[in-house]
Motif scaffolding. Sequence first.
Motif, PDB file in Angstrom:
ATOM      1  N   TYR A   1       0.865  -1.184   0.000  1.00 34.00           N
ATOM      2  CA  TYR A   1       0.000   0.000   0.000  1.00 34.00           C
ATOM      3  C   TYR A   1       0.907   1.241   0.000  1.00 34.00           C
ATOM      4  O   TYR A   1       2.086   1.142   0.371  1.00 34.00           O
ATOM      5  CB  TYR A   1      -1.017  -0.070   1.140  1.00 34.00           C
ATOM      6  CG  TYR A   1      -0.619   0.521   2.457  1.00 34.00           C
ATOM      7  CD1 TYR A   1      -1.266   1.677   2.929  1.00 34.00           C
ATOM      8  CD2 TYR A   1       0.370  -0.050   3.239  1.00 34.00           C
ATOM      9  CE1 TYR A   1      -0.913   2.208   4.152  1.00 34.00           C
ATOM     10  CE2 TYR A   1       0.703   0.482   4.458  1.00 34.00           C
ATOM     11  CZ  TYR A   1       0.057   1.625   4.925  1.00 34.00           C
ATOM     12  OH  TYR A   1       0.384   2.174   6.105  1.00 34.00           O
ATOM     13  N   THR A  36       3.764  13.169  -4.660  1.00 34.39           N
ATOM     14  CA  THR A  36       4.183  12.782  -6.007  1.00 34.39           C
ATOM     15  C   THR A  36       3.683  11.390  -6.379  1.00 34.39           C
ATOM     16  O   THR A  36       3.452  11.096  -7.543  1.00 34.39           O
ATOM     17  CB  THR A  36       5.719  12.782  -6.081  1.00 34.39           C
ATOM     18  OG1 THR A  36       6.202  13.856  -5.277  1.00 34.39           O
ATOM     19  CG2 THR A  36       6.204  12.937  -7.488  1.00 34.39           C
ATOM     20  N   TYR A  66       0.929   9.596  -5.552  1.00 36.86           N
ATOM     21  CA  TYR A  66      -0.462   9.269  -5.852  1.00 36.86           C
ATOM     22  C   TYR A  66      -0.840   9.459  -7.314  1.00 36.86           C
ATOM     23  O   TYR A  66      -1.455   8.565  -7.889  1.00 36.86           O
ATOM     24  CB  TYR A  66      -1.399  10.046  -4.909  1.00 36.86           C
ATOM     25  CG  TYR A  66      -1.159   9.630  -3.472  1.00 36.86           C
ATOM     26  CD1 TYR A  66      -1.711   8.448  -2.982  1.00 36.86           C
ATOM     27  CD2 TYR A  66      -0.343  10.366  -2.633  1.00 36.86           C
ATOM     28  CE1 TYR A  66      -1.448   8.036  -1.690  1.00 36.86           C
ATOM     29  CE2 TYR A  66      -0.081   9.966  -1.345  1.00 36.86           C
ATOM     30  CZ  TYR A  66      -0.641   8.797  -0.856  1.00 36.86           C
ATOM     31  OH  TYR A  66      -0.375   8.387   0.402  1.00 36.86           O
ATOM     32  N   PRO A  67      -0.495  10.566  -7.889  1.00 33.68           N
ATOM     33  CA  PRO A  67      -0.816  10.669  -9.326  1.00 33.68           C
ATOM     34  C   PRO A  67      -0.137   9.587 -10.156  1.00 33.68           C
ATOM     35  O   PRO A  67      -0.712   9.086 -11.112  1.00 33.68           O
ATOM     36  CB  PRO A  67      -0.297  12.055  -9.723  1.00 33.68           C
ATOM     37  CG  PRO A  67       0.499  12.551  -8.586  1.00 33.68           C
ATOM     38  CD  PRO A  67       0.088  11.805  -7.369  1.00 33.68           C
ATOM     39  N   THR A  78      -2.067   6.326  -9.762  1.00 32.70           N
ATOM     40  CA  THR A  78      -3.316   6.419 -10.506  1.00 32.70           C
ATOM     41  C   THR A  78      -3.073   6.268 -12.001  1.00 32.70           C
ATOM     42  O   THR A  78      -3.812   5.572 -12.699  1.00 32.70           O
ATOM     43  CB  THR A  78      -3.998   7.769 -10.232  1.00 32.70           C
ATOM     44  OG1 THR A  78      -4.062   7.955  -8.829  1.00 32.70           O
ATOM     45  CG2 THR A  78      -5.383   7.810 -10.818  1.00 32.70           C
ATOM     46  N   ARG A  79      -2.000   6.900 -12.452  1.00 35.74           N
ATOM     47  CA  ARG A  79      -1.723   6.825 -13.889  1.00 35.74           C
ATOM     48  C   ARG A  79      -1.378   5.402 -14.304  1.00 35.74           C
ATOM     49  O   ARG A  79      -1.844   4.907 -15.331  1.00 35.74           O
ATOM     50  CB  ARG A  79      -0.586   7.790 -14.246  1.00 35.74           C
ATOM     51  CG  ARG A  79      -0.599   8.172 -15.717  1.00 35.74           C
ATOM     52  CD  ARG A  79       0.461   9.194 -16.058  1.00 35.74           C
ATOM     53  NE  ARG A  79       0.263  10.446 -15.350  1.00 35.74           N
ATOM     54  CZ  ARG A  79       1.225  11.081 -14.683  1.00 35.74           C
ATOM     55  NH1 ARG A  79       2.437  10.557 -14.609  1.00 35.74           N
ATOM     56  NH2 ARG A  79       0.983  12.213 -14.076  1.00 35.74           N
ATOM     57  N   LYS A 104      -2.242   2.724 -12.789  1.00 35.87           N
ATOM     58  CA  LYS A 104      -3.454   1.906 -12.678  1.00 35.87           C
ATOM     59  C   LYS A 104      -4.339   2.110 -13.910  1.00 35.87           C
ATOM     60  O   LYS A 104      -4.825   1.138 -14.497  1.00 35.87           O
ATOM     61  CB  LYS A 104      -4.234   2.289 -11.411  1.00 35.87           C
ATOM     62  CG  LYS A 104      -5.442   1.422 -11.142  1.00 35.87           C
ATOM     63  CD  LYS A 104      -6.494   2.193 -10.406  1.00 35.87           C
ATOM     64  CE  LYS A 104      -7.238   3.082 -11.365  1.00 35.87           C
ATOM     65  NZ  LYS A 104      -8.243   3.912 -10.714  1.00 35.87           N
ATOM     66  N   ASN A 105      -4.488   3.392 -14.309  1.00 39.21           N
ATOM     67  CA  ASN A 105      -5.329   3.686 -15.481  1.00 39.21           C
ATOM     68  C   ASN A 105      -4.734   3.108 -16.758  1.00 39.21           C
ATOM     69  O   ASN A 105      -5.467   2.817 -17.699  1.00 39.21           O
ATOM     70  CB  ASN A 105      -5.539   5.184 -15.634  1.00 39.21           C
ATOM     71  CG  ASN A 105      -6.464   5.728 -14.554  1.00 39.21           C
ATOM     72  OD1 ASN A 105      -7.230   4.969 -13.953  1.00 39.21           O
ATOM     73  ND2 ASN A 105      -6.381   7.020 -14.303  1.00 39.21           N
ATOM     74  N   TYR A 114      -5.682  -2.670  -7.698  1.00 41.69           N
ATOM     75  CA  TYR A 114      -5.615  -2.580  -6.231  1.00 41.69           C
ATOM     76  C   TYR A 114      -6.854  -3.216  -5.609  1.00 41.69           C
ATOM     77  O   TYR A 114      -7.859  -3.454  -6.278  1.00 41.69           O
ATOM     78  CB  TYR A 114      -5.491  -1.126  -5.778  1.00 41.69           C
ATOM     79  CG  TYR A 114      -6.696  -0.256  -6.084  1.00 41.69           C
ATOM     80  CD1 TYR A 114      -7.800  -0.263  -5.207  1.00 41.69           C
ATOM     81  CD2 TYR A 114      -6.738   0.561  -7.199  1.00 41.69           C
ATOM     82  CE1 TYR A 114      -8.892   0.531  -5.474  1.00 41.69           C
ATOM     83  CE2 TYR A 114      -7.826   1.349  -7.467  1.00 41.69           C
ATOM     84  CZ  TYR A 114      -8.916   1.334  -6.594  1.00 41.69           C
ATOM     85  OH  TYR A 114     -10.014   2.095  -6.852  1.00 41.69           O
ATOM     86  N   LYS A 135      -5.519   1.060   0.219  1.00 36.93           N
ATOM     87  CA  LYS A 135      -5.481   0.484  -1.120  1.00 36.93           C
ATOM     88  C   LYS A 135      -4.199  -0.326  -1.207  1.00 36.93           C
ATOM     89  O   LYS A 135      -3.103   0.215  -1.031  1.00 36.93           O
ATOM     90  CB  LYS A 135      -5.430   1.598  -2.167  1.00 36.93           C
ATOM     91  CG  LYS A 135      -6.766   2.136  -2.592  1.00 36.93           C
ATOM     92  CD  LYS A 135      -6.532   3.240  -3.600  1.00 36.93           C
ATOM     93  CE  LYS A 135      -7.851   3.822  -4.072  1.00 36.93           C
ATOM     94  NZ  LYS A 135      -7.628   4.986  -4.944  1.00 36.93           N
ATOM     95  N   TYR A 192      -1.820  -2.194  -3.721  1.00 37.62           N
ATOM     96  CA  TYR A 192      -1.573  -2.277  -5.165  1.00 37.62           C
ATOM     97  C   TYR A 192      -0.785  -3.519  -5.495  1.00 37.62           C
ATOM     98  O   TYR A 192       0.075  -3.958  -4.712  1.00 37.62           O
ATOM     99  CB  TYR A 192      -0.786  -1.054  -5.643  1.00 37.62           C
ATOM    100  CG  TYR A 192      -1.601   0.211  -5.738  1.00 37.62           C
ATOM    101  CD1 TYR A 192      -2.292   0.515  -6.904  1.00 37.62           C
ATOM    102  CD2 TYR A 192      -1.678   1.096  -4.662  1.00 37.62           C
ATOM    103  CE1 TYR A 192      -3.043   1.677  -6.991  1.00 37.62           C
ATOM    104  CE2 TYR A 192      -2.426   2.249  -4.739  1.00 37.62           C
ATOM    105  CZ  TYR A 192      -3.106   2.535  -5.914  1.00 37.62           C
ATOM    106  OH  TYR A 192      -3.849   3.676  -6.006  1.00 37.62           O
TER     107      TYR A 192
END
Lengths: 102, 522
Positions: free
Chosen positions: A20, A39, A41-42, A45-46, A48-49, A55, A67, A69
């Motif tokens: 996590y 720094t 988190y984005p 997310t990127r 993951k996207n 996660y 979360k 991952y």
Amino acid sequence: MRKGVLEFCILSLLAEKEAYPSDIITQLKEAKLIVVEGTLYPLLTRLKNAGLLAYRWEESSSGPPRKYYKLTETGLLFLKELDKTWNELSNAVSHTTKTKNR
Amino acid sequence: MNKTLSVNIGGYIFNIEEDAYTQLRNYLDSISSYFAGQEGSDEIISDIEARIAELFNERLGSDRQVVIHDDVEQVIIIMGKPEQYAEAEEDTQTSSKSKSNDNRRFYRDLDNSTLGGVCSGFSHHLGWDPLILRALFVLLLFTSIGIPLYIILWILIPAAATTAEKLKMKGQKINVENISKKINEEMDNVKSKFSSDGKTEGSQSVNKLIAGLGEFFSFIASFLRVALGVLFLMLGIGMLIGFVIAIGGFSSGIPGNPELSIRFLEDYIFFNPHMLSLAIIAAILLLVAPFLYFIYLGVRLLLRIQPPVKGVGIILLGMFILGSILASIAAINQAKEFNSEERIAIRRPQTEFASDTLIIRVAEDHLWHNQISIHRLDPWERLKIIDDEMLFADPRFKVRPSDSELFVFEIDYESSGASTTAALDFAEEITYNYELDGNTLTLDPFYSVPRERKYRDQEVALTVRVPEGKMVILDESTQRLASGDYNWLGLKLREIPGKTFMNVDGEIICSNCEEKEEEIAD
């Protein structure tokens, strides 16, 4: 440059075991790859996207749910590619710098 | 005792002190505006909030209840401010530049505008210096599309009015830092603008009206400014180009008038080559300085260079004064050559002969194409250079009574000069030709001086002296001499050719002018 490396490190860390964000942050901070937590988190997310990470939620005893991952199949393949590229690059770099020092 | 608020962060309730809350609120706002528009921004923000909640939990432990200022500060240090993310993400930003450019919007920049801010708006968009765009636009003005294009763009592109729009225009992220920075900048601007009169009172509508009027007048003012600037610039550049062309033409000779050239001046007017150089330099300084000043004014108006650029005015004025001084020196030096006090006339009786009637005609002349000159030709037309001779048209001519029984033909040679001797030399160098055949005197319509003697206002005056009771007939061809000295008869110049003149009792009388005289009497 550094940015790609950071993503590479995150993927590598998550390849070993799921984690996590706080765990990832601790390790990256130790390696001095990251200065501020924001720094990360984005980036996560990127990734993951992009379908490289997935996660799951897990309840935490000390706070809000976390979360966790982990790498997806694609993530694993991508990491292998990155590994290869990285090795080539680092060989090239060390070769060049050694030649120069000689 | 401090007021506390209760907030929900990442699904957890925290009691937080008011100032700490404000700080946290600002921080989260800056983060959300930083990620705004980015894919998955909500998720990122909720992740960050969850982490903040976790950090608060760790810090509070079990013995504290309220989140204080210090906690928020520490958390911000751990999480980092948006600009610190930007540093880490620099590479992605550059690699996906086209994407970040999409956030950039077209606005007119009224803060840095010359006219409507179109060029400065474009400059933000392209990342060019607005000066380049303005220069390009001034070039466009020379085509027919320039002005309509500008007006269309002006109407279509909105002005950047709000801070967010101004940031978008510059492609900057809209976050708290940038906005507050921008606002501070503007506050400073406003402060400096209104430092003298800080009156802001008055009803809203009046203020609006004043603002509207102000905008209208400032539009008119900037329109005038730009129009004047362009006018000055074009005037200056045009005159400068014209001057350069003229200088070029002058040094190589003007087509159809090859006499009018620097070489001409050098050969025929200026004795001293240094004086010629001096005169040319003076002319350049005298003329170029005002042209440059026009250009400078135009540039200043267009680019709104408010305080005059130091030195420009002084330098141009200096150029002008220096030019005047040099011109005066050259002029004084040259004027000496034409000193009227040193003008000399040499009279040379040519011939005396006995006859009842003398017919005077003027030789055919190909150089001036038998040009009829009722008035004296202007100096440049009078002068022609053929091989080694300088030819002057229009010798002066007059008829006078003679003291003896014979016709007398006299020629006066005149010239100016720096001294009497010099003038005498010039006068002696004049050549004039005529022919006497029986009782017909054929006169040349021009006289000449050797080329190297230069122009010193040389003149030839012809006098025919008529004895008592004899007559002289002026042929029609004496039109060419019409510029001669006829004042002695009180006749109009154009009436002279074809007339006959007699010496009656020592006075010259026109013997076939009676009709005219009667007409005048009527």
